[in-house]
Design an enzyme around this catalytic site. Structure first.
Site, mmCIF file in Angstrom:
data_model
loop_
_atom_site.group_PDB
_atom_site.id
_atom_site.type_symbol
_atom_site.label_atom_id
_atom_site.label_comp_id
_atom_site.label_asym_id
_atom_site.label_seq_id
_atom_site.Cartn_x
_atom_site.Cartn_y
_atom_site.Cartn_z
ATOM 1 N N GLN A 255 0.897 -1.318 0.094
ATOM 2 C CA GLN A 255 -0.034 -0.208 0.052
ATOM 3 C C GLN A 255 1.006 1.360 0.029
ATOM 4 O O GLN A 255 0.616 2.244 -0.582
ATOM 5 C CB GLN A 255 -0.998 0.102 1.056
ATOM 6 C CG GLN A 255 -1.971 -0.884 1.145
ATOM 7 C CD GLN A 255 -2.943 -0.811 -0.101
ATOM 8 O OE1 GLN A 255 -3.584 0.109 -0.348
ATOM 9 N NE2 GLN A 255 -2.861 -1.718 -0.860
ATOM 10 N N HIS A 258 1.875 2.849 -3.357
ATOM 11 C CA HIS A 258 0.720 3.471 -4.159
ATOM 12 C C HIS A 258 1.056 4.818 -4.254
ATOM 13 O O HIS A 258 0.883 5.583 -5.562
ATOM 14 C CB HIS A 258 -0.423 3.362 -3.544
ATOM 15 C CG HIS A 258 -1.465 2.085 -4.099
ATOM 16 N ND1 HIS A 258 -1.867 1.742 -5.289
ATOM 17 C CD2 HIS A 258 -1.868 0.958 -3.372
ATOM 18 C CE1 HIS A 258 -2.557 0.957 -5.379
ATOM 19 N NE2 HIS A 258 -2.680 0.177 -4.398
ATOM 20 N N GLU A 322 -9.716 1.298 4.820
ATOM 21 C CA GLU A 322 -10.098 0.771 3.442
ATOM 22 C C GLU A 322 -9.762 -0.631 3.357
ATOM 23 O O GLU A 322 -10.525 -1.402 3.185
ATOM 24 C CB GLU A 322 -9.187 1.492 2.396
ATOM 25 C CG GLU A 322 -9.446 0.959 0.928
ATOM 26 C CD GLU A 322 -8.488 1.572 -0.027
ATOM 27 O OE1 GLU A 322 -8.892 1.439 -1.270
ATOM 28 O OE2 GLU A 322 -7.330 2.036 0.376
ATOM 29 N N HIS A 323 -8.633 -1.175 3.826
ATOM 30 C CA HIS A 323 -8.191 -2.524 3.764
ATOM 31 C C HIS A 323 -7.886 -2.908 5.207
ATOM 32 O O HIS A 323 -6.932 -2.108 5.956
ATOM 33 C CB HIS A 323 -7.062 -2.907 2.916
ATOM 34 C CG HIS A 323 -7.178 -2.554 1.391
ATOM 35 N ND1 HIS A 323 -6.496 -1.213 0.866
ATOM 36 C CD2 HIS A 323 -7.768 -3.036 0.535
ATOM 37 C CE1 HIS A 323 -6.928 -1.180 -0.251
ATOM 38 N NE2 HIS A 323 -7.668 -2.234 -0.741
ATOM 39 N N ASP A 356 -6.905 -6.851 -4.685
ATOM 40 C CA ASP A 356 -6.727 -5.634 -5.714
ATOM 41 C C ASP A 356 -6.558 -6.331 -7.089
ATOM 42 O O ASP A 356 -6.971 -5.504 -7.945
ATOM 43 C CB ASP A 356 -5.106 -5.266 -5.477
ATOM 44 C CG ASP A 356 -5.197 -4.118 -4.369
ATOM 45 O OD1 ASP A 356 -5.983 -3.537 -4.023
ATOM 46 O OD2 ASP A 356 -4.003 -3.414 -4.277
ATOM 47 N N HIS A 415 -55.007 12.924 -0.029
ATOM 48 C CA HIS A 415 -54.598 11.752 0.214
ATOM 49 C C HIS A 415 -55.665 10.776 0.711
ATOM 50 O O HIS A 415 -55.765 9.547 0.231
ATOM 51 C CB HIS A 415 -53.438 11.686 1.203
ATOM 52 C CG HIS A 415 -52.004 12.004 0.813
ATOM 53 N ND1 HIS A 415 -52.028 13.316 -0.046
ATOM 54 C CD2 HIS A 415 -50.906 11.369 0.734
ATOM 55 C CE1 HIS A 415 -50.600 13.415 -0.036
ATOM 56 N NE2 HIS A 415 -50.119 12.245 -0.083
#
Length: 430
Positions: A255, A258, A322-323, A356, A415
């Protein structure tokens, strides 16, 4: 990575802060791009492509010839890998299809829900330092399963005005034909408004840098939906004495490479594991081609010593990664305690990179704490759910008085009348 030992709960908030991005003048720049693209279409796209990517383009759309050329440039081994990943992703996302269930809520009152594909979608695929052809699979496959009619893919061109061959091969493999050589915020603007070449879409998917992320947020103002708020990539790993430091280090570095704004967090109940990890991460870092990127990301990252695995789970839920990787003994027994995470990986042999690429789950996930209130992309992301009801004569008789009483209590007499008129009609009909 900085180490923190036994932090108090009151300190968790500061430990969970993500790296701050420089947003100065960012939104105003994006608004200018949007305005130009809205007013000048393809001309503006070519202007910004030259300005930001240093590429002069004659045609924005990728030709069939370019797709054929790309097919010849992708190695057979990579083609086979992409095809296998494609099969797994298709298998997992196909399992998310729902059957229509008609529920009789009251005798004679039938309700159900049906899915309808979002007709026009846009997919953004980064193509800079890491051309993410895997994201083509993650977004294109569920879109085709859902039945989206028009899929437009945008990706920035390289210095030769070409899109990465693996991106073109993957798009062609899953049936995406409308591919455009446009990147950055101008691509998001094109998908938002439509141009002479690029069609307007109803929803935009895909990751990107801070310019793309801000542009997607701005697209919401123009009645275009987006997948999820997404920022820099992140992973949190919980490791105990049964974890393998080499595995843990490799997952964190996967990670960190990235981008410089990525963040990785290690939680453990063992100081020994943290020390062994620090040795291993230095060893592996030295061998990485993207080590300079990873080094900067590691400055934003932390290892935290906690008193127990349960406390580590609580910290992770607060962070909402996220992970999330559980490199712990009996990892499966802790799944019911996880409340906030984009995607979870259990045990020593479930690396985040499997998700991934090829295990089948989707890698388009909420970041920056949004896992507290957003899910990752799934088949549901590409459909609208429409409710239906069919009320018979018996049904309106059984439910009518309830509706009348509630409508009158809210002083919405029209109604009430919509029901009363029907009930009176049925009385007279008899």
């Amino acid at each position: 990575m900085k180490q923190f030992n036994y932090p108090k709960v009151s300190e968790w908030k500061s430990l969970c802060e993500r790296p701050l991005q420089n947003q100065e003048n960012l939104e105003s720049q994006i608004k200018e791009v949007f305005s130009e693209v809205k007013n000048n279409g393809d001309k503006a796209l070519k202007f910004f492509t030259e300005k930001f990517d240093n590429v002069i383009l004659n045609d924005l759309k990728v030709s069939e010839i370019e797709v054929d050329e790309a097919n010849n440039l992708v190695p057979d081994e990579l083609k086979s890998a992409i095809k296998l990943a494609s099969e797994n992703i298709r298998k997992f996302h196909s399992s998310q299809q729902e059957e229509k269930k008609i529920i009789e809520t009251t005798e004679g009152v039938f309700c159900w829900r049906e899915n309808r594909a979002i007709e026009n979608i846009g997919i953004y695929i980064p193509g800079g330092t890491a051309p993410l052809f895997s994201t083509v699979l993650m977004l294109g496959i569920p879109a085709t399963i859902a039945g989206c009619k028009n899929i437009s893919l945008c990706s920035p061109p390289d210095k030769n005005g070409k899109i990465n061959p693996a991106i073109l091969f993957t798009a062609n493999l899953i049936g995406i034909k409308n591919i455009f050589k446009v990147g950055g915020s101008q691509a998001i603007a094109a998908l938002t408004f439509g141009t002479e070449t690029i069609p307007k879409v109803d929803k935009i998917f895909g990751p990107g840098n801070q310019y793309v992320t801000t542009a997607k947020q701005l697209a919401l103002n123009y009645n275009v939906a987006i997948d999820i708020p997404a920022g820099p990539s992140e992973v949190l790993i919980i490791a105990d004495e049964t974890s393998v430091p080499e595995f843990v280090a490799s997952d964190l570095l996967s990670q960190a490479e990235h981008g410089t704004d990525s963040q990785v967090i290690l939680l453990s109940n063992s100081d020994k594991i943290i020390k062994e990890f620090n040795i291993e991460i230095e060893k592996q870092l030295a061998e990485l081609p993207r080590k300079e990127i990873a080094k900067i990301a590691l400055k934003n990252s932390k290892s935290i010593l906690l008193s127990s695995i349960d406390e580590a789970i609580n910290f992770s839920n607060y962070y909402a990664p996220e992970h999330l990787i559980l490199a712990i003994e009996n990892a499966e027994s802790f799944t019911n305690k996880i409340t906030n995470a984009g995607s979870v990986f259990l045990g020593n042999y479930s690396p985040e990179s499997a998700g991934d690429y090829a295990s089948g789950t989707n890698h388009t996930l909420p970041t920056n704490g949004f896992a507290k209130n957003y899910s990752g992309v799934s088949l549901d992301s590409f459909v609208k759910k429409i409710t239906f009801q069919n009320i018979t004569k018996t049904g309106i008789k059984n439910l009518g008085q309830t509706i009348e009483v509630m409508a009158e209590a809210e002083e919405l007499i029209a109604h009430k009348n919509a029901v009363s008129i029907r009930l009176k009609y049925l009385e007279n009909d008899n």
